[in-house]
Write an enzyme that holds these catalytic residues in place. Structure first.
Site, PDB file in Angstrom:
ATOM      1  N   ASN A  82      -1.587 -60.715 -24.307  1.00  0.00           N
ATOM      2  CA  ASN A  82      -2.827 -61.401 -23.906  1.00  0.00           C
ATOM      3  C   ASN A  82      -2.964 -61.551 -22.391  1.00  0.00           C
ATOM      4  O   ASN A  82      -4.076 -61.660 -21.887  1.00  0.00           O
ATOM      5  CB  ASN A  82      -2.852 -62.781 -24.585  1.00  0.00           C
ATOM      6  CG  ASN A  82      -3.877 -63.696 -23.973  1.00  0.00           C
ATOM      7  OD1 ASN A  82      -5.075 -63.558 -24.220  1.00  0.00           O
ATOM      8  ND2 ASN A  82      -3.426 -64.634 -23.129  1.00  0.00           N
ATOM      9  N   ILE A  85      -5.622 -60.420 -15.819  1.00  0.00           N
ATOM     10  CA  ILE A  85      -6.220 -61.002 -14.605  1.00  0.00           C
ATOM     11  C   ILE A  85      -7.494 -60.238 -14.244  1.00  0.00           C
ATOM     12  O   ILE A  85      -7.690 -59.108 -14.685  1.00  0.00           O
ATOM     13  CB  ILE A  85      -5.241 -60.959 -13.409  1.00  0.00           C
ATOM     14  CG1 ILE A  85      -4.827 -59.513 -13.082  1.00  0.00           C
ATOM     15  CG2 ILE A  85      -4.018 -61.826 -13.676  1.00  0.00           C
ATOM     16  CD1 ILE A  85      -4.096 -59.371 -11.753  1.00  0.00           C
ATOM     17  N   MET A 142     -20.219 -53.681 -14.211  1.00  0.00           N
ATOM     18  CA  MET A 142     -20.323 -53.626 -12.752  1.00  0.00           C
ATOM     19  C   MET A 142     -19.468 -54.730 -12.134  1.00  0.00           C
ATOM     20  O   MET A 142     -19.382 -55.827 -12.694  1.00  0.00           O
ATOM     21  CB  MET A 142     -21.777 -53.756 -12.292  1.00  0.00           C
ATOM     22  CG  MET A 142     -22.464 -55.030 -12.698  1.00  0.00           C
ATOM     23  SD  MET A 142     -24.261 -54.948 -12.549  1.00  0.00           S
ATOM     24  CE  MET A 142     -24.441 -54.766 -10.798  1.00  0.00           C
ATOM     25  N   TYR A 147     -10.819 -53.638 -13.840  1.00  0.00           N
ATOM     26  CA  TYR A 147     -10.597 -54.358 -15.113  1.00  0.00           C
ATOM     27  C   TYR A 147     -11.060 -53.508 -16.295  1.00  0.00           C
ATOM     28  O   TYR A 147     -10.360 -53.388 -17.302  1.00  0.00           O
ATOM     29  CB  TYR A 147     -11.356 -55.681 -15.049  1.00  0.00           C
ATOM     30  CG  TYR A 147     -11.161 -56.620 -16.202  1.00  0.00           C
ATOM     31  CD1 TYR A 147     -10.106 -57.539 -16.200  1.00  0.00           C
ATOM     32  CD2 TYR A 147     -12.038 -56.641 -17.280  1.00  0.00           C
ATOM     33  CE1 TYR A 147      -9.953 -58.438 -17.250  1.00  0.00           C
ATOM     34  CE2 TYR A 147     -11.888 -57.528 -18.330  1.00  0.00           C
ATOM     35  CZ  TYR A 147     -10.842 -58.438 -18.305  1.00  0.00           C
ATOM     36  OH  TYR A 147     -10.681 -59.326 -19.346  1.00  0.00           O
ATOM     37  N   PRO A 177     -12.546 -59.331 -26.983  1.00  0.00           N
ATOM     38  CA  PRO A 177     -13.414 -60.499 -26.847  1.00  0.00           C
ATOM     39  C   PRO A 177     -14.573 -60.184 -25.903  1.00  0.00           C
ATOM     40  O   PRO A 177     -14.429 -59.413 -24.954  1.00  0.00           O
ATOM     41  CB  PRO A 177     -12.503 -61.563 -26.208  1.00  0.00           C
ATOM     42  CG  PRO A 177     -11.107 -61.040 -26.342  1.00  0.00           C
ATOM     43  CD  PRO A 177     -11.233 -59.549 -26.359  1.00  0.00           C
TER      44      PRO A 177
HETATM   45  N1  CAA Z   1     -24.031 -58.644 -15.452  1.00  0.00           N
HETATM   46  C1  CAA Z   1     -25.248 -58.368 -14.900  1.00  0.00           C
HETATM   47  N2  CAA Z   1     -25.487 -58.357 -13.571  1.00  0.00           N
HETATM   48  C2  CAA Z   1     -24.449 -58.663 -12.749  1.00  0.00           C
HETATM   49  C3  CAA Z   1     -23.161 -58.961 -13.250  1.00  0.00           C
HETATM   50  C4  CAA Z   1     -22.982 -58.954 -14.650  1.00  0.00           C
HETATM   51  N3  CAA Z   1     -21.782 -59.219 -15.210  1.00  0.00           N
HETATM   52  N4  CAA Z   1     -22.356 -59.207 -12.206  1.00  0.00           N
HETATM   53  C5  CAA Z   1     -23.122 -59.080 -11.081  1.00  0.00           C
HETATM   54  N5  CAA Z   1     -24.368 -58.774 -11.419  1.00  0.00           N
HETATM   55  C6  CAA Z   1     -25.502 -58.558 -10.490  1.00  0.00           C
HETATM   56  C7  CAA Z   1     -25.847 -59.833  -9.725  1.00  0.00           C
HETATM   57  O1  CAA Z   1     -26.709 -60.675 -10.469  1.00  0.00           O
HETATM   58  C8  CAA Z   1     -26.513 -59.243  -8.497  1.00  0.00           C
HETATM   59  O2  CAA Z   1     -27.830 -58.844  -8.825  1.00  0.00           O
HETATM   60  P1  CAA Z   1     -29.058 -59.178  -7.823  1.00  0.00           P
HETATM   61  O3  CAA Z   1     -28.671 -58.536  -6.510  1.00  0.00           O
HETATM   62  O4  CAA Z   1     -30.258 -58.532  -8.481  1.00  0.00           O
HETATM   63  O5  CAA Z   1     -29.119 -60.664  -7.763  1.00  0.00           O
HETATM   64  C9  CAA Z   1     -25.735 -57.967  -8.250  1.00  0.00           C
HETATM   65  O6  CAA Z   1     -25.078 -57.658  -9.481  1.00  0.00           O
HETATM   66  C10 CAA Z   1     -24.665 -58.118  -7.179  1.00  0.00           C
HETATM   67  O7  CAA Z   1     -23.912 -59.289  -7.465  1.00  0.00           O
HETATM   68  P2  CAA Z   1     -23.533 -60.341  -6.336  1.00  0.00           P
HETATM   69  O8  CAA Z   1     -24.739 -60.680  -5.495  1.00  0.00           O
HETATM   70  O9  CAA Z   1     -22.827 -61.474  -7.010  1.00  0.00           O
HETATM   71  O10 CAA Z   1     -22.557 -59.450  -5.424  1.00  0.00           O
HETATM   72  P3  CAA Z   1     -21.194 -59.851  -4.767  1.00  0.00           P
HETATM   73  O11 CAA Z   1     -20.677 -58.640  -4.065  1.00  0.00           O
HETATM   74  O12 CAA Z   1     -21.324 -61.138  -4.038  1.00  0.00           O
HETATM   75  O13 CAA Z   1     -20.240 -60.171  -6.051  1.00  0.00           O
HETATM   76  C11 CAA Z   1     -19.172 -59.734  -8.132  1.00  0.00           C
HETATM   77  C12 CAA Z   1     -20.012 -59.158  -6.996  1.00  0.00           C
HETATM   78  C13 CAA Z   1     -17.794 -60.174  -7.585  1.00  0.00           C
HETATM   79  C14 CAA Z   1     -18.966 -58.580  -9.107  1.00  0.00           C
HETATM   80  C15 CAA Z   1     -19.882 -60.952  -8.767  1.00  0.00           C
HETATM   81  O14 CAA Z   1     -21.250 -60.647  -9.020  1.00  0.00           O
HETATM   82  C16 CAA Z   1     -19.256 -61.291 -10.101  1.00  0.00           C
HETATM   83  O15 CAA Z   1     -18.214 -61.931 -10.151  1.00  0.00           O
HETATM   84  N6  CAA Z   1     -19.904 -60.855 -11.200  1.00  0.00           N
HETATM   85  C17 CAA Z   1     -19.390 -61.026 -12.543  1.00  0.00           C
HETATM   86  C18 CAA Z   1     -18.702 -59.751 -13.011  1.00  0.00           C
HETATM   87  C19 CAA Z   1     -18.257 -59.970 -14.416  1.00  0.00           C
HETATM   88  O16 CAA Z   1     -19.050 -59.893 -15.361  1.00  0.00           O
HETATM   89  N7  CAA Z   1     -16.938 -60.234 -14.603  1.00  0.00           N
HETATM   90  C20 CAA Z   1     -16.402 -60.563 -15.887  1.00  0.00           C
HETATM   91  C21 CAA Z   1     -15.379 -61.655 -15.676  1.00  0.00           C
HETATM   92  S1  CAA Z   1     -14.859 -62.387 -17.207  1.00  0.00           S
HETATM   93  C22 CAA Z   1     -13.846 -61.278 -17.862  1.00  0.00           C
HETATM   94  O17 CAA Z   1     -13.520 -60.287 -17.300  1.00  0.00           O
HETATM   95  C23 CAA Z   1     -13.364 -61.576 -19.235  1.00  0.00           C
HETATM   96  C24 CAA Z   1     -13.818 -60.543 -20.172  1.00  0.00           C
HETATM   97  O18 CAA Z   1     -12.991 -59.765 -20.632  1.00  0.00           O
HETATM   98  C25 CAA Z   1     -15.261 -60.487 -20.610  1.00  0.00           C
END
Ligand code: CAA
Length: 241
Positions: A82, A85, A142, A147, A177
């Site tokens: 599990n 990161i 994206m 990951y 998940p």
């Molecule tokens: N789904 C849809 N759109 C997304 C997105 C997502 N998951 N992540 C980012 N975007 C979009 C943002 O809304 C933004 O769009 P706009 O410019 O139209 O507003 C664009 O992408 C760029 O994002 P940021 O402005 O936030 O850009 P940044 O460079 O400051 O940060 C990032 C980029 C670090 C990827 C940040 O957006 C982020 O953390 N996004 C989440 C990514 C994500 O989904 N990670 C999953 C984590 S949980 C996990 O991993 C567990 C699992 O198994 C599901």
């Protein structure tokens, strides 16, 4: 005699729910953790589940740690990989460190943890390996080239190893998940989570860690002996394979 289960990253988030659910189901459970001694101690104090500290990205630490768990509790028959990161960044901002840390933990960690345990499972003609992958290994995400690659790799690992284990009574399965309400998901910028991610989930909410833990308990049971090489999705309808 109750079976021994080891859950990596088992003192927090989805892993904590899995450890507790397996204990409730009657297994002898051990949990590993990588960093936070205080949180791990608090988890052990509350649940009675022993915690062991090592880094799953280090093969030598894994063999040593597994030896200690087996000396304390007995042979490990259920392994839940599990620990995982995130180092999210758009690819043009992603560094080699972001890439390597995620691959080393989320993908190589599965080799490091499973390899030292596999021989004993083969000798005993029984084993359950349950790998926690992710929706983002299935669909890509994206900001998560590292990951998504690691979690897609976990699915290939699962399918290959399932074929090797089948004749030896060992099943190997993966769970994907979706977005579950843990610290990892809550670390996503609030605006992105609320405006971009939750609207993509047809059930309209984040998942609960227990909703993953219950799948693990089933896959670990004798009832699941005919299920191997499978990928079980639990994502609120966000993505269908
Ligand atoms: N789904 C849809 N759109 C997304 C997105 C997502 N998951 N992540 C980012 N975007 C979009 C943002 O809304 C933004 O769009 P706009 O410019 O139209 O507003 C664009 O992408 C760029 O994002 P940021 O402005 O936030 O850009 P940044 O460079 O400051 O940060 C990032 C980029 C670090 C990827 C940040 O957006 C982020 O953390 N996004 C989440 C990514 C994500 O989904 N990670 C999953 C984590 S949980 C996990 O991993 C567990 C699992 O198994 C599901």
């Amino acid at each position: 005699m109750s079976r021994v289960a080891l859950v990596t990253g088992g003192s927090r988030g989805i892993g904590a729910a899995i450890s507790i659910a397996l204990k409730t189901a009657g297994y002898k459970v051990a949990a590993t953790y990588a960093g936070n001694d205080e949180k791990a101690k608090a988890f052990t104090d509350v649940t009675g589940i022993p915690t062991y500290k090592w880094d799953v990205s280090d093969y030598k630490e894994c063999t040593k740690g597994i030896g200690k768990v087996e000396a304390d509790l007995g042979p490990i028959e259920i392994l839940v990989n599990n620990a995982g990161i995130t180092r999210d960044a758009m690819f043009h901002k992603m560094t080699p460190e972001h890439w390597n840390e995620v691959i080393d933990t989320n993908l190589t960690g599965l080799f490091n943890m499973t390899h030292p345990i596999w021989g004993g499972m083969r000798d005993r003609n029984f084993g359950r390996v349950i790998n926690i992958s992710s929706i983002n290994g299935q669909k890509g995400q994206m900001g998560q080239a590292n990951y998504s690659a690691s979690k897609a790799g976990d699915l290939g690992f699962t399918k290959a190893l399932a074929q090797e284990g089948a004749a030896k009574g060992i099943t190997v399965n993966a769970i994907c998940p979706g977005y579950i309400g843990t610290e990892m998901v809550r670390a996503i910028p609030e605006k992105v989570l609320n405006e971009r991610i939750i609207p993509q989930i047809p059930v309209g909410r984040l998942g609960e860690p227990d909703e993953i833990a219950r799948i693990v308990v089933f896959l670990a049971s004798d009832d699941a002996g005919f299920i191997t090489g499978s990928t079980i999705s639990a994502n609120g309808g966000q993505f269908f394979v």
